[in-house]
Design a protein around this motif. Sequence first.
Motif, PDB file in Angstrom:
ATOM      1  N   PHE A  38      35.691  45.781  13.020  1.00 56.12           N
ATOM      2  CA  PHE A  38      36.351  46.875  13.676  1.00 56.12           C
ATOM      3  C   PHE A  38      36.009  47.637  13.725  1.00 56.12           C
ATOM      4  O   PHE A  38      35.360  48.458  14.927  1.00 56.12           O
ATOM      5  CB  PHE A  38      37.500  48.018  13.187  1.00 56.12           C
ATOM      6  CG  PHE A  38      38.308  48.491  14.070  1.00 56.12           C
ATOM      7  CD1 PHE A  38      39.297  48.405  15.060  1.00 56.12           C
ATOM      8  CD2 PHE A  38      37.990  50.303  13.505  1.00 56.12           C
ATOM      9  CE1 PHE A  38      39.667  49.739  15.409  1.00 56.12           C
ATOM     10  CE2 PHE A  38      38.135  51.276  14.192  1.00 56.12           C
ATOM     11  CZ  PHE A  38      39.235  50.553  15.651  1.00 56.12           C
ATOM     12  N   GLN A  39      35.091  48.544  13.184  1.00 57.82           N
ATOM     13  CA  GLN A  39      33.379  48.969  13.192  1.00 57.82           C
ATOM     14  C   GLN A  39      32.564  48.458  14.304  1.00 57.82           C
ATOM     15  O   GLN A  39      32.192  49.133  15.006  1.00 57.82           O
ATOM     16  CB  GLN A  39      32.281  49.076  11.684  1.00 57.82           C
ATOM     17  CG  GLN A  39      31.835  50.260  12.186  1.00 57.82           C
ATOM     18  CD  GLN A  39      30.433  50.532  10.974  1.00 57.82           C
ATOM     19  OE1 GLN A  39      31.088  50.027  10.033  1.00 57.82           O
ATOM     20  NE2 GLN A  39      29.656  51.424  11.384  1.00 57.82           N
ATOM     21  N   MET A  40      32.390  47.010  13.911  1.00 58.83           N
ATOM     22  CA  MET A  40      31.214  45.604  15.264  1.00 58.83           C
ATOM     23  C   MET A  40      31.945  46.384  16.301  1.00 58.83           C
ATOM     24  O   MET A  40      31.264  46.652  17.210  1.00 58.83           O
ATOM     25  CB  MET A  40      31.357  44.608  14.812  1.00 58.83           C
ATOM     26  CG  MET A  40      30.357  44.675  13.515  1.00 58.83           C
ATOM     27  SD  MET A  40      30.436  43.181  13.409  1.00 58.83           S
ATOM     28  CE  MET A  40      29.923  42.607  14.818  1.00 58.83           C
ATOM     29  N   LEU A  56      23.951  44.484  12.837  1.00 56.12           N
ATOM     30  CA  LEU A  56      23.281  43.896  12.031  1.00 56.12           C
ATOM     31  C   LEU A  56      22.968  44.336  10.960  1.00 56.12           C
ATOM     32  O   LEU A  56      22.661  43.785   9.320  1.00 56.12           O
ATOM     33  CB  LEU A  56      22.431  43.120  12.549  1.00 56.12           C
ATOM     34  CG  LEU A  56      22.990  42.121  13.516  1.00 56.12           C
ATOM     35  CD1 LEU A  56      21.898  41.421  14.045  1.00 56.12           C
ATOM     36  CD2 LEU A  56      24.300  40.758  13.046  1.00 56.12           C
ATOM     37  N   TRP A  57      21.987  45.411  10.864  1.00 57.25           N
ATOM     38  CA  TRP A  57      20.969  46.029   9.652  1.00 57.25           C
ATOM     39  C   TRP A  57      22.385  45.945   8.941  1.00 57.25           C
ATOM     40  O   TRP A  57      22.021  46.277   7.878  1.00 57.25           O
ATOM     41  CB  TRP A  57      20.465  47.915  10.142  1.00 57.25           C
ATOM     42  CG  TRP A  57      19.947  47.857   9.287  1.00 57.25           C
ATOM     43  CD1 TRP A  57      19.097  47.823   8.518  1.00 57.25           C
ATOM     44  CD2 TRP A  57      20.323  49.544   8.534  1.00 57.25           C
ATOM     45  NE1 TRP A  57      18.956  49.058   7.316  1.00 57.25           N
ATOM     46  CE2 TRP A  57      19.631  50.077   7.520  1.00 57.25           C
ATOM     47  CE3 TRP A  57      21.423  49.735   9.053  1.00 57.25           C
ATOM     48  CZ2 TRP A  57      19.702  51.408   6.971  1.00 57.25           C
ATOM     49  CZ3 TRP A  57      21.324  51.560   8.243  1.00 57.25           C
ATOM     50  CH2 TRP A  57      20.553  51.704   7.505  1.00 57.25           C
ATOM     51  N   GLN A  58      23.597  47.432   9.327  1.00 60.97           N
ATOM     52  CA  GLN A  58      24.305  47.989   8.322  1.00 60.97           C
ATOM     53  C   GLN A  58      25.401  46.467   7.685  1.00 60.97           C
ATOM     54  O   GLN A  58      25.690  46.963   6.614  1.00 60.97           O
ATOM     55  CB  GLN A  58      25.915  48.321   9.069  1.00 60.97           C
ATOM     56  CG  GLN A  58      27.033  48.910   8.925  1.00 60.97           C
ATOM     57  CD  GLN A  58      26.551  50.284   7.645  1.00 60.97           C
ATOM     58  OE1 GLN A  58      25.411  50.854   8.338  1.00 60.97           O
ATOM     59  NE2 GLN A  58      27.338  50.214   6.406  1.00 60.97           N
ATOM     60  N   ILE A  59      25.811  45.515   8.155  1.00 63.09           N
ATOM     61  CA  ILE A  59      26.443  44.510   7.598  1.00 63.09           C
ATOM     62  C   ILE A  59      25.459  43.890   6.715  1.00 63.09           C
ATOM     63  O   ILE A  59      25.675  43.689   5.190  1.00 63.09           O
ATOM     64  CB  ILE A  59      27.032  43.595   8.880  1.00 63.09           C
ATOM     65  CG1 ILE A  59      28.122  43.807   9.775  1.00 63.09           C
ATOM     66  CG2 ILE A  59      27.536  41.863   8.007  1.00 63.09           C
ATOM     67  CD1 ILE A  59      27.813  42.902  10.879  1.00 63.09           C
ATOM     68  N   ILE A  60      23.954  43.779   6.584  1.00 60.72           N
ATOM     69  CA  ILE A  60      23.450  43.408   5.757  1.00 60.72           C
ATOM     70  C   ILE A  60      22.891  43.660   4.532  1.00 60.72           C
ATOM     71  O   ILE A  60      23.860  43.611   3.739  1.00 60.72           O
ATOM     72  CB  ILE A  60      21.599  42.958   6.165  1.00 60.72           C
ATOM     73  CG1 ILE A  60      21.922  41.860   7.571  1.00 60.72           C
ATOM     74  CG2 ILE A  60      20.970  43.187   5.240  1.00 60.72           C
ATOM     75  CD1 ILE A  60      20.283  41.228   7.879  1.00 60.72           C
ATOM     76  N   LYS A  61      23.309  45.530   5.000  1.00 61.34           N
ATOM     77  CA  LYS A  61      23.767  46.421   3.748  1.00 61.34           C
ATOM     78  C   LYS A  61      24.353  46.430   2.871  1.00 61.34           C
ATOM     79  O   LYS A  61      24.635  46.113   1.893  1.00 61.34           O
ATOM     80  CB  LYS A  61      22.773  47.711   4.462  1.00 61.34           C
ATOM     81  CG  LYS A  61      22.976  49.283   3.278  1.00 61.34           C
ATOM     82  CD  LYS A  61      22.565  50.116   4.437  1.00 61.34           C
ATOM     83  CE  LYS A  61      23.695  51.028   3.682  1.00 61.34           C
ATOM     84  NZ  LYS A  61      23.472  52.283   4.746  1.00 61.34           N
ATOM     85  N   PHE A 109      21.473  50.148  25.219  1.00 65.79           N
ATOM     86  CA  PHE A 109      22.105  50.596  24.436  1.00 65.79           C
ATOM     87  C   PHE A 109      22.970  48.990  23.492  1.00 65.79           C
ATOM     88  O   PHE A 109      22.500  49.438  22.649  1.00 65.79           O
ATOM     89  CB  PHE A 109      22.765  51.260  25.015  1.00 65.79           C
ATOM     90  CG  PHE A 109      22.907  52.352  25.441  1.00 65.79           C
ATOM     91  CD1 PHE A 109      21.433  53.037  25.395  1.00 65.79           C
ATOM     92  CD2 PHE A 109      23.807  53.886  25.366  1.00 65.79           C
ATOM     93  CE1 PHE A 109      20.895  54.034  25.861  1.00 65.79           C
ATOM     94  CE2 PHE A 109      22.886  55.609  26.035  1.00 65.79           C
ATOM     95  CZ  PHE A 109      21.283  55.187  26.061  1.00 65.79           C
ATOM     96  N   SER A 110      23.439  48.324  24.464  1.00 66.42           N
ATOM     97  CA  SER A 110      24.271  47.449  23.805  1.00 66.42           C
ATOM     98  C   SER A 110      23.438  46.828  21.954  1.00 66.42           C
ATOM     99  O   SER A 110      23.708  46.071  21.334  1.00 66.42           O
ATOM    100  CB  SER A 110      24.685  46.305  24.684  1.00 66.42           C
ATOM    101  OG  SER A 110      23.792  45.486  25.016  1.00 66.42           O
ATOM    102  N   LEU A 111      21.965  45.862  23.075  1.00 65.48           N
ATOM    103  CA  LEU A 111      20.390  45.651  21.827  1.00 65.48           C
ATOM    104  C   LEU A 111      21.147  46.699  21.032  1.00 65.48           C
ATOM    105  O   LEU A 111      20.806  46.017  19.491  1.00 65.48           O
ATOM    106  CB  LEU A 111      19.666  45.359  23.074  1.00 65.48           C
ATOM    107  CG  LEU A 111      20.569  44.764  22.962  1.00 65.48           C
ATOM    108  CD1 LEU A 111      18.336  43.787  24.045  1.00 65.48           C
ATOM    109  CD2 LEU A 111      20.288  42.738  23.048  1.00 65.48           C
ATOM    110  N   LEU A 112      20.221  47.703  20.733  1.00 66.09           N
ATOM    111  CA  LEU A 112      20.620  49.223  20.347  1.00 66.09           C
ATOM    112  C   LEU A 112      21.085  48.621  19.269  1.00 66.09           C
ATOM    113  O   LEU A 112      21.446  48.916  17.984  1.00 66.09           O
ATOM    114  CB  LEU A 112      20.027  50.461  20.651  1.00 66.09           C
ATOM    115  CG  LEU A 112      19.746  51.432  19.521  1.00 66.09           C
ATOM    116  CD1 LEU A 112      18.983  51.301  17.977  1.00 66.09           C
ATOM    117  CD2 LEU A 112      19.882  52.751  19.985  1.00 66.09           C
ATOM    118  N   ALA A 113      22.437  48.823  19.909  1.00 65.86           N
ATOM    119  CA  ALA A 113      24.707  48.935  19.064  1.00 65.86           C
ATOM    120  C   ALA A 113      23.912  47.709  17.931  1.00 65.86           C
ATOM    121  O   ALA A 113      24.360  47.753  16.843  1.00 65.86           O
ATOM    122  CB  ALA A 113      25.622  48.500  19.891  1.00 65.86           C
TER     123      ALA A 113
END
Length: 81
Positions: free
Chosen positions: A30-32, A70-75, A61-65
């Motif tokens: 949902f956050q994604m 992806l960083w958040q998911i990996i973390k 903006f979409s590439l930055l998001a």
Amino acid sequence: MEDPSYRKKPPPPAKKRNRNLLLRYAGLAFQMMATLGLAVFIGYKLDQWIGWSFPILMIIFSLLALTLLLWQIIKDTRRNE
């Protein structure tokens, strides 16, 4: 003699553990969706406001998001619990 209050708690039952994982990953999904949708919308509106014919801010903006997501998911998935 060992103090019983220092003993480790037994792990939760497998059913409860699976439910917690399901809720965590559903929250990540949902956050994604929300973050990516908001980034695309803001980029689109800024491109409209500036008047550019090519949607460069929407792409940026979409590439930055996506990078941040992806960083958040990996973390979150590498966390040991």
